[in-house]
Scaffold this motif. Sequence first.
Motif, PDB file in Angstrom:
ATOM      1  N   VAL A  52       0.842  -1.202   0.000  1.00 30.74           N
ATOM      2  CA  VAL A  52       0.000   0.000   0.000  1.00 30.74           C
ATOM      3  C   VAL A  52       0.876   1.250   0.000  1.00 30.74           C
ATOM      4  O   VAL A  52       0.627   2.207  -0.743  1.00 30.74           O
ATOM      5  CB  VAL A  52      -0.953  -0.004   1.210  1.00 30.74           C
ATOM      6  CG1 VAL A  52      -1.699   1.329   1.322  1.00 30.74           C
ATOM      7  CG2 VAL A  52      -1.960  -1.151   1.103  1.00 30.74           C
ATOM      8  N   ALA A  53       1.919   1.237   0.832  1.00 34.76           N
ATOM      9  CA  ALA A  53       2.800   2.409   0.923  1.00 34.76           C
ATOM     10  C   ALA A  53       3.539   2.663  -0.383  1.00 34.76           C
ATOM     11  O   ALA A  53       3.776   3.813  -0.769  1.00 34.76           O
ATOM     12  CB  ALA A  53       3.791   2.223   2.064  1.00 34.76           C
ATOM     13  N   ARG A  54       3.890   1.576  -1.099  1.00 32.82           N
ATOM     14  CA  ARG A  54       4.685   1.713  -2.334  1.00 32.82           C
ATOM     15  C   ARG A  54       3.823   1.659  -3.599  1.00 32.82           C
ATOM     16  O   ARG A  54       4.348   1.701  -4.709  1.00 32.82           O
ATOM     17  CB  ARG A  54       5.739   0.605  -2.386  1.00 32.82           C
ATOM     18  CG  ARG A  54       6.783   0.719  -1.288  1.00 32.82           C
ATOM     19  CD  ARG A  54       7.605  -0.573  -1.172  1.00 32.82           C
ATOM     20  NE  ARG A  54       8.099  -0.995  -2.484  1.00 32.82           N
ATOM     21  CZ  ARG A  54       8.452  -2.245  -2.775  1.00 32.82           C
ATOM     22  NH1 ARG A  54       8.351  -3.198  -1.840  1.00 32.82           N
ATOM     23  NH2 ARG A  54       8.910  -2.546  -3.968  1.00 32.82           N
ATOM     24  N   HIS A  55       2.490   1.507  -3.418  1.00 31.94           N
ATOM     25  CA  HIS A  55       1.560   1.473  -4.557  1.00 31.94           C
ATOM     26  C   HIS A  55       1.906   0.325  -5.501  1.00 31.94           C
ATOM     27  O   HIS A  55       2.017   0.510  -6.718  1.00 31.94           O
ATOM     28  CB  HIS A  55       1.569   2.813  -5.301  1.00 31.94           C
ATOM     29  CG  HIS A  55       1.282   3.991  -4.437  1.00 31.94           C
ATOM     30  ND1 HIS A  55       0.024   4.272  -3.925  1.00 31.94           N
ATOM     31  CD2 HIS A  55       2.115   4.960  -3.953  1.00 31.94           C
ATOM     32  CE1 HIS A  55       0.089   5.362  -3.184  1.00 31.94           C
ATOM     33  NE2 HIS A  55       1.341   5.803  -3.178  1.00 31.94           N
ATOM     34  N   ARG A  56       2.064  -0.868  -4.941  1.00 29.46           N
ATOM     35  CA  ARG A  56       2.383  -2.058  -5.734  1.00 29.46           C
ATOM     36  C   ARG A  56       1.204  -3.029  -5.721  1.00 29.46           C
ATOM     37  O   ARG A  56       0.435  -3.101  -4.752  1.00 29.46           O
ATOM     38  CB  ARG A  56       3.618  -2.784  -5.183  1.00 29.46           C
ATOM     39  CG  ARG A  56       4.836  -1.914  -4.994  1.00 29.46           C
ATOM     40  CD  ARG A  56       5.354  -1.349  -6.307  1.00 29.46           C
ATOM     41  NE  ARG A  56       5.873  -2.401  -7.197  1.00 29.46           N
ATOM     42  CZ  ARG A  56       6.383  -2.155  -8.397  1.00 29.46           C
ATOM     43  NH1 ARG A  56       6.399  -0.919  -8.867  1.00 29.46           N
ATOM     44  NH2 ARG A  56       6.862  -3.132  -9.131  1.00 29.46           N
ATOM     45  N   ALA A  57       1.045  -3.799  -6.796  1.00 27.47           N
ATOM     46  CA  ALA A  57       0.004  -4.826  -6.875  1.00 27.47           C
ATOM     47  C   ALA A  57       0.365  -5.997  -5.957  1.00 27.47           C
ATOM     48  O   ALA A  57       1.533  -6.227  -5.643  1.00 27.47           O
ATOM     49  CB  ALA A  57      -0.163  -5.303  -8.308  1.00 27.47           C
ATOM     50  N   MET A  78      -5.721   0.037  -2.697  1.00 28.33           N
ATOM     51  CA  MET A  78      -6.149   1.429  -2.744  1.00 28.33           C
ATOM     52  C   MET A  78      -5.887   2.126  -1.410  1.00 28.33           C
ATOM     53  O   MET A  78      -5.326   3.208  -1.370  1.00 28.33           O
ATOM     54  CB  MET A  78      -7.626   1.501  -3.133  1.00 28.33           C
ATOM     55  CG  MET A  78      -7.883   0.932  -4.536  1.00 28.33           C
ATOM     56  SD  MET A  78      -9.597   0.480  -4.875  1.00 28.33           S
ATOM     57  CE  MET A  78     -10.342   2.093  -4.941  1.00 28.33           C
ATOM     58  N   ARG A  79      -6.276   1.476  -0.304  1.00 31.69           N
ATOM     59  CA  ARG A  79      -6.030   2.087   1.007  1.00 31.69           C
ATOM     60  C   ARG A  79      -6.297   1.060   2.103  1.00 31.69           C
ATOM     61  O   ARG A  79      -6.938   0.029   1.876  1.00 31.69           O
ATOM     62  CB  ARG A  79      -6.925   3.311   1.235  1.00 31.69           C
ATOM     63  CG  ARG A  79      -8.427   2.992   1.229  1.00 31.69           C
ATOM     64  CD  ARG A  79      -9.265   4.195   1.564  1.00 31.69           C
ATOM     65  NE  ARG A  79     -10.687   3.908   1.379  1.00 31.69           N
ATOM     66  CZ  ARG A  79     -11.658   4.740   1.719  1.00 31.69           C
ATOM     67  NH1 ARG A  79     -11.375   5.916   2.240  1.00 31.69           N
ATOM     68  NH2 ARG A  79     -12.925   4.410   1.521  1.00 31.69           N
ATOM     69  N   ILE A 129       4.137  -9.348  -3.126  1.00 32.65           N
ATOM     70  CA  ILE A 129       4.142  -8.120  -3.923  1.00 32.65           C
ATOM     71  C   ILE A 129       4.515  -8.465  -5.356  1.00 32.65           C
ATOM     72  O   ILE A 129       5.552  -9.098  -5.604  1.00 32.65           O
ATOM     73  CB  ILE A 129       5.123  -7.087  -3.336  1.00 32.65           C
ATOM     74  CG1 ILE A 129       4.666  -6.661  -1.937  1.00 32.65           C
ATOM     75  CG2 ILE A 129       5.237  -5.868  -4.244  1.00 32.65           C
ATOM     76  CD1 ILE A 129       5.582  -5.652  -1.272  1.00 32.65           C
ATOM     77  N   LEU A 130       3.674  -8.079  -6.306  1.00 36.94           N
ATOM     78  CA  LEU A 130       3.912  -8.370  -7.718  1.00 36.94           C
ATOM     79  C   LEU A 130       4.840  -7.328  -8.325  1.00 36.94           C
ATOM     80  O   LEU A 130       4.950  -6.199  -7.830  1.00 36.94           O
ATOM     81  CB  LEU A 130       2.580  -8.402  -8.476  1.00 36.94           C
ATOM     82  CG  LEU A 130       1.558  -9.429  -7.984  1.00 36.94           C
ATOM     83  CD1 LEU A 130       0.284  -9.331  -8.806  1.00 36.94           C
ATOM     84  CD2 LEU A 130       2.135 -10.838  -8.039  1.00 36.94           C
ATOM     85  N   ASP A 131       5.473  -7.705  -9.400  1.00 38.43           N
ATOM     86  CA  ASP A 131       6.439  -6.824 -10.059  1.00 38.43           C
ATOM     87  C   ASP A 131       5.719  -5.882 -11.014  1.00 38.43           C
ATOM     88  O   ASP A 131       6.001  -5.840 -12.222  1.00 38.43           O
ATOM     89  CB  ASP A 131       7.479  -7.664 -10.800  1.00 38.43           C
ATOM     90  CG  ASP A 131       8.637  -6.808 -11.319  1.00 38.43           C
ATOM     91  OD1 ASP A 131       8.827  -5.701 -10.772  1.00 38.43           O
ATOM     92  OD2 ASP A 131       9.312  -7.253 -12.267  1.00 38.43           O
TER      93      ASP A 131
END
Length: 326
Positions: A156-161, A182-183, A216-218
């Motif tokens: 969430v902090a890094r906006h990663r899928a 999203m949050r 965490i996806l790339d």
Amino acid sequence: MSAEGVAERLPRLLTLVPWLLARPGVPVAEAAAEFGITEAQLRRDLELLWMCGLPGYGPGDLVDLSFEGDTVTVVYDAGLSRPLRLSGPEAATLAVALRALADAPGVADTDAVHRALAKIEEASGRTDDPSSGTVAVGLGRTPGNARAEATVRDAVARHRALRLTYYSASRDAVGRRDVDPMRLMMVDGSTYLEAWCRRAEGVRMFRLDRVDDAEILDEPARPPVGAAPREVPADATGLLAPDAGRRLAALRLAPEARWVAEYYPMEDVVADDDGSARVRMRYGDRAWMVRLLLGLGDTVEVLWPPELAADRAGRARDALAAYGVD
């Protein structure tokens, strides 16, 4: 069950859940051999555990198990992995009981009793006033859950899928979801991840303590245009409203079961003069709904559908028959 039967079975039930948690997918035959019982007896124990849990006796409150072929896995441990918080007097009372239990004949695992006693005494020693303070006993969450929650927060902090392994209580199933976070938000004391679910193609809420694993996806998180976070109403429980496509049940709740209408999202609630309430409730999995109704006992009446009432009655008869009761 005889007094002797209770003395033999209770220690086994107390040991069974943590033993299974450490061995997901263990063969039933192996588990039965480990505890020195037949496979039939083990299955009876597991059926009893299905009805055990915390007050509320609904999703997130009851022990939940999954059977695949001849294997068994604990899907949800009903909070057994959460830290146990006790007042000073409660900790002292429990310590006395554990000392007595350690010396009692027939205890399956006296080492576990001594370990629990040591943890309580250690936690009690960290408070300046054990008679009035709160003692947090370090039973802790499983490392996997803690890592999963940290991974979600990082994404969430890094906006990663993210790829989640998630337990859905309403569907009584564990599945994988690729999501675009999203949050994070707090609803009724629990932390939820609000995210775009690629499988459902919609915004969904995921409770963090039901995330078994997270990767965490790339790729960055990219919710589609228009997939905005939901507006938070004054009553935040509205965020958790059930999918209108799920099954619908009509129930009459006795006064002592009115909490159900507050704990779970309802289609509507009609209060009666005697303190009871008639409600309409949606659910995703019938087996889960039957277990909820069994836990509520005679404080709930199924008004509709009739097949749900029949399922509950059949499960209740089977449980009584296991104890030799008509």
